[in-house]
Write a protein that holds these residues in place. Sequence first.
Motif, PDB file in Angstrom:
ATOM      1  N   VAL A 133      -7.471  -5.785  -1.217  1.00 45.49           N
ATOM      2  CA  VAL A 133      -6.638  -5.309  -2.314  1.00 45.49           C
ATOM      3  C   VAL A 133      -5.240  -5.039  -1.764  1.00 45.49           C
ATOM      4  CG1 VAL A 133      -6.319  -3.574  -4.104  1.00 45.49           C
ATOM      5  CG2 VAL A 133      -8.625  -4.361  -3.526  1.00 45.49           C
ATOM      6  N   ALA A 134      -4.345  -5.951  -2.085  1.00 42.31           N
ATOM      7  CA  ALA A 134      -2.954  -5.843  -1.660  1.00 42.31           C
ATOM      8  C   ALA A 134      -2.132  -5.252  -2.800  1.00 42.31           C
ATOM      9  CB  ALA A 134      -2.442  -7.210  -1.220  1.00 42.31           C
ATOM     10  N   SER A 135      -0.835  -5.538  -2.825  1.00 38.59           N
ATOM     11  CA  SER A 135       0.033  -4.874  -3.797  1.00 38.59           C
ATOM     12  C   SER A 135       1.265  -5.709  -4.064  1.00 38.59           C
ATOM     13  CB  SER A 135       0.454  -3.502  -3.263  1.00 38.59           C
ATOM     14  OG  SER A 135       1.472  -2.917  -4.058  1.00 38.59           O
ATOM     15  N   LEU A 136       1.801  -5.549  -5.264  1.00 40.33           N
ATOM     16  CA  LEU A 136       3.091  -6.142  -5.585  1.00 40.33           C
ATOM     17  C   LEU A 136       4.160  -5.670  -4.610  1.00 40.33           C
ATOM     18  CD1 LEU A 136       4.741  -7.876  -7.552  1.00 40.33           C
ATOM     19  CD2 LEU A 136       4.937  -5.872  -9.046  1.00 40.33           C
ATOM     20  N   SER A 137       3.976  -4.485  -4.045  1.00 39.21           N
ATOM     21  CA  SER A 137       4.941  -3.958  -3.068  1.00 39.21           C
ATOM     22  C   SER A 137       5.044  -4.832  -1.828  1.00 39.21           C
ATOM     23  CB  SER A 137       4.543  -2.536  -2.650  1.00 39.21           C
ATOM     24  OG  SER A 137       4.648  -1.645  -3.734  1.00 39.21           O
ATOM     25  N   GLY A 138       4.014  -5.624  -1.552  1.00 39.08           N
ATOM     26  CA  GLY A 138       4.057  -6.521  -0.409  1.00 39.08           C
ATOM     27  C   GLY A 138       4.701  -7.854  -0.708  1.00 39.08           C
ATOM     28  N   TYR A 148       4.324   0.906   3.807  1.00 36.55           N
ATOM     29  CA  TYR A 148       3.284   0.447   2.877  1.00 36.55           C
ATOM     30  C   TYR A 148       3.533  -0.990   2.447  1.00 36.55           C
ATOM     31  CZ  TYR A 148       0.665   0.173  -1.549  1.00 36.55           C
ATOM     32  OH  TYR A 148      -0.157  -0.212  -2.576  1.00 36.55           O
ATOM     33  N   GLY A 149       4.756  -1.283   2.030  1.00 36.77           N
ATOM     34  CA  GLY A 149       5.079  -2.637   1.604  1.00 36.77           C
ATOM     35  C   GLY A 149       4.893  -3.638   2.723  1.00 36.77           C
ATOM     36  N   ALA A 150       5.326  -3.276   3.932  1.00 34.96           N
ATOM     37  CA  ALA A 150       5.157  -4.174   5.077  1.00 34.96           C
ATOM     38  C   ALA A 150       3.677  -4.391   5.386  1.00 34.96           C
ATOM     39  CB  ALA A 150       5.879  -3.601   6.291  1.00 34.96           C
ATOM     40  N   ALA A 151       2.883  -3.320   5.289  1.00 34.41           N
ATOM     41  CA  ALA A 151       1.446  -3.443   5.550  1.00 34.41           C
ATOM     42  C   ALA A 151       0.776  -4.345   4.524  1.00 34.41           C
ATOM     43  CB  ALA A 151       0.804  -2.061   5.549  1.00 34.41           C
ATOM     44  N   LYS A 152       1.144  -4.204   3.256  1.00 34.74           N
ATOM     45  CA  LYS A 152       0.528  -5.028   2.220  1.00 34.74           C
ATOM     46  C   LYS A 152       0.965  -6.487   2.346  1.00 34.74           C
ATOM     47  CE  LYS A 152      -1.973  -1.944   0.061  1.00 34.74           C
ATOM     48  NZ  LYS A 152      -3.446  -1.975   0.195  1.00 34.74           N
ATOM     49  N   ALA A 153       2.201  -6.721   2.764  1.00 39.00           N
ATOM     50  CA  ALA A 153       2.624  -8.097   3.050  1.00 39.00           C
ATOM     51  C   ALA A 153       1.787  -8.673   4.182  1.00 39.00           C
ATOM     52  CB  ALA A 153       4.109  -8.130   3.401  1.00 39.00           C
ATOM     53  N   GLY A 154       1.562  -7.862   5.200  1.00 33.94           N
ATOM     54  CA  GLY A 154       0.714  -8.292   6.305  1.00 33.94           C
ATOM     55  C   GLY A 154      -0.711  -8.548   5.871  1.00 33.94           C
ATOM     56  N   LEU A 155      -1.194  -7.784   4.887  1.00 33.66           N
ATOM     57  CA  LEU A 155      -2.564  -7.958   4.402  1.00 33.66           C
ATOM     58  C   LEU A 155      -2.733  -9.319   3.717  1.00 33.66           C
ATOM     59  CD1 LEU A 155      -5.342  -6.630   4.119  1.00 33.66           C
ATOM     60  CD2 LEU A 155      -4.532  -5.566   1.992  1.00 33.66           C
ATOM     61  N   VAL A 156      -1.707  -9.757   3.008  1.00 31.17           N
ATOM     62  CA  VAL A 156      -1.772 -11.084   2.391  1.00 31.17           C
ATOM     63  C   VAL A 156      -1.827 -12.161   3.472  1.00 31.17           C
ATOM     64  CG1 VAL A 156      -0.534 -12.752   0.951  1.00 31.17           C
ATOM     65  CG2 VAL A 156      -0.643 -10.346   0.269  1.00 31.17           C
ATOM     66  N   ASN A 157      -1.000 -12.017   4.516  1.00 37.28           N
ATOM     67  CA  ASN A 157      -1.031 -12.986   5.606  1.00 37.28           C
ATOM     68  C   ASN A 157      -2.371 -12.956   6.328  1.00 37.28           C
ATOM     69  OD1 ASN A 157      -0.502 -13.583   8.728  1.00 37.28           O
ATOM     70  ND2 ASN A 157       0.947 -14.782   7.509  1.00 37.28           N
TER      71      ASN A 157
END
Length: 250
Positions: A133-138, A148-157
Amino acid sequence: MALTIDLSDQVALVTGGGRGVGRGITDRLRAAGATVAVAGRSVPDGLPGGVTFHAADVRDADAAAPLVASVLERHGRLDLLVNNAGGSPSVAAADASPRFSTRIIELNLLSALHLAHAARAALAEAGGSIVNVASLSGLRPSPGTAAYGAAKAGLVNLTQTLAMEWAPAMRVNAVSAGMVRTELFDEYYGGPEGAAAAEATVPMGRAATPAEVGDAVVFLASPLASYVTGANLAVHGGGEAIALHRVLGH
């Protein structure tokens, strides 16, 4: 014959599955027939039947393997891992301490990596899947929640990388959620008026419900998504209106 989703043969582990978005995911998985184990630091209120609680602080890398072992001991198998635990208070990047940023990244990115690693063998044996579960913030700048945004971007990768490395033994997908009307939604935006103003920026005119995020997870876990891996399903009501577009009258 109508298409249906029946997950009655699946066991799912949902981190942070007792409240907020996680509770919506838990409830929708249960509605599809899945057996659900939820993980968190404290026992949530009012868990429905068919749901077991497993105490764990997913920020702790050493907690990942015992958590998976606990679920396997209780239920005998694991078909779905939902890395949902996450979040962050709003703190300007200039004011965030190194410890604060580290803990946010541990919760929102590293916990998913460690749990995926711990669950890999069981999921491969079951031919299962992972949903992060990622986020628009990523997917766009995240002022006030930089870590948080950087972590969620990393989660997509991470989702895309694991999907490639671990196929065809299992599928790995992500759901990038936008605003979700949880029990803390109004408080986060400073009250009902602020929450209404935030929702007005969404093309669909409202925030998602936790159940709507849960429905996306159910789909990705189901046979209907049997050829879907490495995907990032955006559940954001069309995104957020950009100030420049409003200036241009779009």
